[in-house]
Design a protein around this motif. Sequence first.
Motif, PDB file in Angstrom:
ATOM      1  N   ASP A 168      18.887  -2.219 -16.304  1.00  0.00           N
ATOM      2  CA  ASP A 168      18.043  -3.408 -16.200  1.00  0.00           C
ATOM      3  C   ASP A 168      18.826  -4.562 -15.575  1.00  0.00           C
ATOM      4  O   ASP A 168      19.732  -5.121 -16.196  1.00  0.00           O
ATOM      5  CB  ASP A 168      17.538  -3.811 -17.590  1.00  0.00           C
ATOM      6  N   SER A 169      18.477  -4.921 -14.346  1.00  0.00           N
ATOM      7  CA  SER A 169      19.114  -6.052 -13.666  1.00  0.00           C
ATOM      8  C   SER A 169      18.134  -6.628 -12.663  1.00  0.00           C
ATOM      9  O   SER A 169      17.130  -5.982 -12.316  1.00  0.00           O
ATOM     10  CB  SER A 169      20.389  -5.611 -12.945  1.00  0.00           C
ATOM     11  N   TYR A 170      18.412  -7.832 -12.169  1.00  0.00           N
ATOM     12  CA  TYR A 170      17.503  -8.464 -11.226  1.00  0.00           C
ATOM     13  C   TYR A 170      17.336  -7.614  -9.964  1.00  0.00           C
ATOM     14  O   TYR A 170      16.218  -7.432  -9.473  1.00  0.00           O
ATOM     15  CB  TYR A 170      17.993  -9.863 -10.840  1.00  0.00           C
ATOM     16  N   ASN A 171      18.435  -7.108  -9.444  1.00  0.00           N
ATOM     17  CA  ASN A 171      18.356  -6.337  -8.204  1.00  0.00           C
ATOM     18  C   ASN A 171      17.767  -4.942  -8.393  1.00  0.00           C
ATOM     19  O   ASN A 171      17.622  -4.203  -7.425  1.00  0.00           O
ATOM     20  CB  ASN A 171      19.735  -6.246  -7.538  1.00  0.00           C
ATOM     21  N   ASN A 172      17.438  -4.592  -9.645  1.00  0.00           N
ATOM     22  CA  ASN A 172      16.760  -3.323  -9.916  1.00  0.00           C
ATOM     23  C   ASN A 172      15.287  -3.516 -10.291  1.00  0.00           C
ATOM     24  O   ASN A 172      14.655  -2.614 -10.853  1.00  0.00           O
ATOM     25  CB  ASN A 172      17.468  -2.563 -11.037  1.00  0.00           C
ATOM     26  N   LEU A 173      14.727  -4.690  -9.963  1.00  0.00           N
ATOM     27  CA  LEU A 173      13.337  -4.952 -10.344  1.00  0.00           C
ATOM     28  C   LEU A 173      12.353  -4.022  -9.634  1.00  0.00           C
ATOM     29  O   LEU A 173      11.290  -3.711 -10.174  1.00  0.00           O
ATOM     30  CB  LEU A 173      12.974  -6.414 -10.053  1.00  0.00           C
ATOM     31  N   TYR A 192      14.899  -4.316  -2.510  1.00  0.00           N
ATOM     32  CA  TYR A 192      15.075  -4.765  -3.885  1.00  0.00           C
ATOM     33  C   TYR A 192      14.108  -5.856  -4.330  1.00  0.00           C
ATOM     34  O   TYR A 192      14.020  -6.149  -5.521  1.00  0.00           O
ATOM     35  CB  TYR A 192      16.526  -5.226  -4.106  1.00  0.00           C
ATOM     36  N   LEU A 193      13.352  -6.481  -3.414  1.00  0.00           N
ATOM     37  CA  LEU A 193      12.348  -7.471  -3.802  1.00  0.00           C
ATOM     38  C   LEU A 193      11.069  -6.717  -4.169  1.00  0.00           C
ATOM     39  O   LEU A 193      10.361  -6.210  -3.304  1.00  0.00           O
ATOM     40  CB  LEU A 193      12.099  -8.453  -2.660  1.00  0.00           C
ATOM     41  N   GLU A 194      10.788  -6.640  -5.469  1.00  0.00           N
ATOM     42  CA  GLU A 194       9.760  -5.718  -5.941  1.00  0.00           C
ATOM     43  C   GLU A 194       8.361  -6.087  -5.466  1.00  0.00           C
ATOM     44  O   GLU A 194       7.562  -5.192  -5.169  1.00  0.00           O
ATOM     45  CB  GLU A 194       9.790  -5.610  -7.472  1.00  0.00           C
ATOM     46  N   ASP A 195       8.043  -7.382  -5.396  1.00  0.00           N
ATOM     47  CA  ASP A 195       6.686  -7.736  -4.981  1.00  0.00           C
ATOM     48  C   ASP A 195       6.460  -7.428  -3.503  1.00  0.00           C
ATOM     49  O   ASP A 195       5.406  -6.932  -3.119  1.00  0.00           O
ATOM     50  CB  ASP A 195       6.361  -9.200  -5.305  1.00  0.00           C
ATOM     51  N   VAL A 196       7.464  -7.714  -2.681  1.00  0.00           N
ATOM     52  CA  VAL A 196       7.368  -7.366  -1.262  1.00  0.00           C
ATOM     53  C   VAL A 196       7.234  -5.856  -1.100  1.00  0.00           C
ATOM     54  O   VAL A 196       6.412  -5.371  -0.306  1.00  0.00           O
ATOM     55  CB  VAL A 196       8.605  -7.876  -0.489  1.00  0.00           C
ATOM     56  N   TYR A 197       8.015  -5.115  -1.867  1.00  0.00           N
ATOM     57  CA  TYR A 197       8.027  -3.655  -1.739  1.00  0.00           C
ATOM     58  C   TYR A 197       6.715  -3.037  -2.208  1.00  0.00           C
ATOM     59  O   TYR A 197       6.061  -2.287  -1.467  1.00  0.00           O
ATOM     60  CB  TYR A 197       9.196  -3.088  -2.533  1.00  0.00           C
ATOM     61  N   VAL A 198       6.305  -3.353  -3.442  1.00  0.00           N
ATOM     62  CA  VAL A 198       5.143  -2.665  -4.041  1.00  0.00           C
ATOM     63  C   VAL A 198       3.838  -3.128  -3.406  1.00  0.00           C
ATOM     64  O   VAL A 198       3.044  -2.310  -2.924  1.00  0.00           O
ATOM     65  CB  VAL A 198       5.106  -2.887  -5.567  1.00  0.00           C
ATOM     66  N   THR A 199       3.601  -4.443  -3.393  1.00  0.00           N
ATOM     67  CA  THR A 199       2.286  -4.944  -2.942  1.00  0.00           C
ATOM     68  C   THR A 199       2.257  -5.273  -1.460  1.00  0.00           C
ATOM     69  O   THR A 199       1.197  -5.617  -0.937  1.00  0.00           O
ATOM     70  CB  THR A 199       1.877  -6.190  -3.751  1.00  0.00           C
ATOM     71  N   GLY A 200       3.437  -5.205  -0.791  1.00  0.00           N
ATOM     72  CA  GLY A 200       3.491  -5.462   0.636  1.00  0.00           C
ATOM     73  C   GLY A 200       3.724  -4.198   1.433  1.00  0.00           C
ATOM     74  O   GLY A 200       2.818  -3.648   2.059  1.00  0.00           O
ATOM     75  N   ILE A 201       4.957  -3.685   1.379  1.00  0.00           N
ATOM     76  CA  ILE A 201       5.337  -2.532   2.199  1.00  0.00           C
ATOM     77  C   ILE A 201       4.563  -1.276   1.796  1.00  0.00           C
ATOM     78  O   ILE A 201       3.964  -0.600   2.639  1.00  0.00           O
ATOM     79  CB  ILE A 201       6.854  -2.302   2.107  1.00  0.00           C
ATOM     80  N   THR A 243      22.014   5.046  -1.324  1.00  0.00           N
ATOM     81  CA  THR A 243      20.723   5.649  -1.022  1.00  0.00           C
ATOM     82  C   THR A 243      19.581   4.768  -1.521  1.00  0.00           C
ATOM     83  O   THR A 243      19.657   4.197  -2.608  1.00  0.00           O
ATOM     84  CB  THR A 243      20.588   7.058  -1.629  1.00  0.00           C
ATOM     85  N   ARG A 244      18.545   4.668  -0.708  1.00  0.00           N
ATOM     86  CA  ARG A 244      17.346   3.920  -1.085  1.00  0.00           C
ATOM     87  C   ARG A 244      16.153   4.858  -1.278  1.00  0.00           C
ATOM     88  O   ARG A 244      15.004   4.430  -1.269  1.00  0.00           O
ATOM     89  CB  ARG A 244      17.055   2.829  -0.053  1.00  0.00           C
ATOM     90  N   ILE A 288      12.917  -0.858  -8.974  1.00  0.00           N
ATOM     91  CA  ILE A 288      12.935   0.356  -9.788  1.00  0.00           C
ATOM     92  C   ILE A 288      12.085   0.150 -11.039  1.00  0.00           C
ATOM     93  O   ILE A 288      11.326   1.032 -11.449  1.00  0.00           O
ATOM     94  CB  ILE A 288      14.383   0.731 -10.163  1.00  0.00           C
ATOM     95  N   LYS A 289      12.191  -1.037 -11.625  1.00  0.00           N
ATOM     96  CA  LYS A 289      11.430  -1.339 -12.838  1.00  0.00           C
ATOM     97  C   LYS A 289       9.926  -1.274 -12.578  1.00  0.00           C
ATOM     98  O   LYS A 289       9.166  -0.682 -13.366  1.00  0.00           O
ATOM     99  CB  LYS A 289      11.826  -2.732 -13.335  1.00  0.00           C
ATOM    100  N   SER A 290       9.480  -1.849 -11.468  1.00  0.00           N
ATOM    101  CA  SER A 290       8.046  -1.867 -11.175  1.00  0.00           C
ATOM    102  C   SER A 290       7.516  -0.476 -10.852  1.00  0.00           C
ATOM    103  O   SER A 290       6.389  -0.130 -11.228  1.00  0.00           O
ATOM    104  CB  SER A 290       7.761  -2.821 -10.012  1.00  0.00           C
ATOM    105  N   VAL A 291       8.311   0.336 -10.160  1.00  0.00           N
ATOM    106  CA  VAL A 291       7.857   1.696  -9.862  1.00  0.00           C
ATOM    107  C   VAL A 291       7.897   2.550 -11.129  1.00  0.00           C
ATOM    108  O   VAL A 291       7.055   3.435 -11.321  1.00  0.00           O
ATOM    109  CB  VAL A 291       8.678   2.318  -8.719  1.00  0.00           C
TER     110      VAL A 291
END
Length: 399
Positions: free
Chosen positions: A188-193, A302-311, A90-91, A195-198
Motif C-alpha cells: 500500500d503506497s501512493y505510487n501503487n494506487l 501510476y496515476l490511477e484515475d488517468v489509467y482506469v477511467t481514461g486510458i 515491468t508494467r 494496483i489498488k484500484s484494479v
Amino acid sequence: MDRVRLMPLELPPASSINTNGTGKTKSSFLRRLALGFGLLAILGLLYVPAYHSAQGSLQGLGEIPNPSPPWPSQPMASVAQLPGWAYNTTRDIRAYIQPESNTTIIAPIGICTVPPYLIIIICSSALNLKTREAIRNTWASKVNTNNVYNMTVEVGFLVGENNNETLSELLEAENAQFKDIIQEKFYDSYNNLTIKSVMMLKWVTSNCGQAKYLMKTDDDMFVNVPALVKHLQTRPSPSGALIGSLICNAKPIADSKNKWYMPKYMYSERTYPNYLSGTGYVMSMDVAVKLYETALETPLIYLEDVYVTGICAKRAKLHPSNHPGFSFAVRKFDPCVFQTLITAHKVSPTNLYTMWQKIHDKNVKCPNSSPDQKKGNLIRKGRNAGHYSVRRRTINKCV
C-alpha cells in the motif's frame, strides 16, 4: 606491477641473442599474459556488485524487473526515475494483480450476500482507523445504508499490505467487529494506487458481480448517498455508466520534482485521455467488468484515475461523463451545499461529524438549490488543476 616492466626496453643486437633462451622468453610472456587476464577478472568481479548496487537504489518495494525495457536506447542519466517505477520495471499489471489467484488477505463478512443496488469501495490505509470510524458513524452508517437510503447500499474499505504486524492484527479485529474490511495482496503506497484500484475491480467483479453500480472513493471524502442513488435511479438503464468529475485535455507533468511527475518512458503522449477525478466516480457493473478486462491487457501508469477511467476506458470504447455533483475541489463548508452535492473532497473526521449534524439539523433552512448547483460547472481548483496542468478555459470544454 614491477615499475621496471613498465619502462621501454632496449633490445640487444640480433647477434647477441642466444637461441637457447627462446623457451624461457616464451614462458615469461605466458606468465605476463596470465597475470593480465587475472587482473581483468578481479576488476570484473568488483564491477558487477557495484553496478547492481547502483541499480538497486533506483528500485522501490515490490518492483519486478522488466526483461525488455520499453526505452532501451534512452540514456539512463537523462531520465528521472519514478520512485517504485523505474524504467526497467515491468508494467504488466497481471504480475501484480494475479488474476488467476485469490489475493484477498482479509475479506468482509456478509457484503453482497444480497446483491446490492450500489456498492461503495472506499480506498483507505491501515493507519486510518479514526477516519473509517467517522465514515461509519456518518454517511456510511448501517442505519442509513439498511433503512434510510431506500436501496440496498453496501460499503467496504479497501487496504493493502503493510510491514507492521500490530496494524495487521488491528485490521483483523476491526473486520471482525464491522465486517467491512477488504485487504488485498499488494504493498500500500501512493505510487501503487493503480494496483489498488484494479484490485478493487477484481474483488468486486469476483465477489459482488450482481450489484447494479460500483462507486470508488477515498476516505477523505463526504458522499451524499441519497443524492447519488436518486441520480442513478433516473438513468434509463443500469448499464454503460461511468460518471464523475470529468477532466479534459490534461497534460502530463514533466517536472521530476513534482509529486505527479509522469516520465516519458511510462506515458509518452502529449495529453491524457479525458478521465474522471479519482476522488470519486461511479460505474455500472458491466463497465466495471470491461475496465477490469481491459486493464489486464494495458500497460500500467501510476496515476490511477488517468489509467482506469481514461486510458482503459478509451481502449474499451467507454465514455466517462461529467456530473456537477462530483468534485475534487474543497467545497464551501455549508450544510445547504452539502445537502445537494454528491461528493466533497478533503473532509476531515472532525468536519465530517460537524457537517453531518448540521445536515440533519431541522432548524437549518436551505433554498431550493445551492449556489453550486446553479453554476452547473464548479470552479475546479485543487489537485487536478495544479498537478495535471489543466487550464480553467480548457476544463470548460468538457461535455
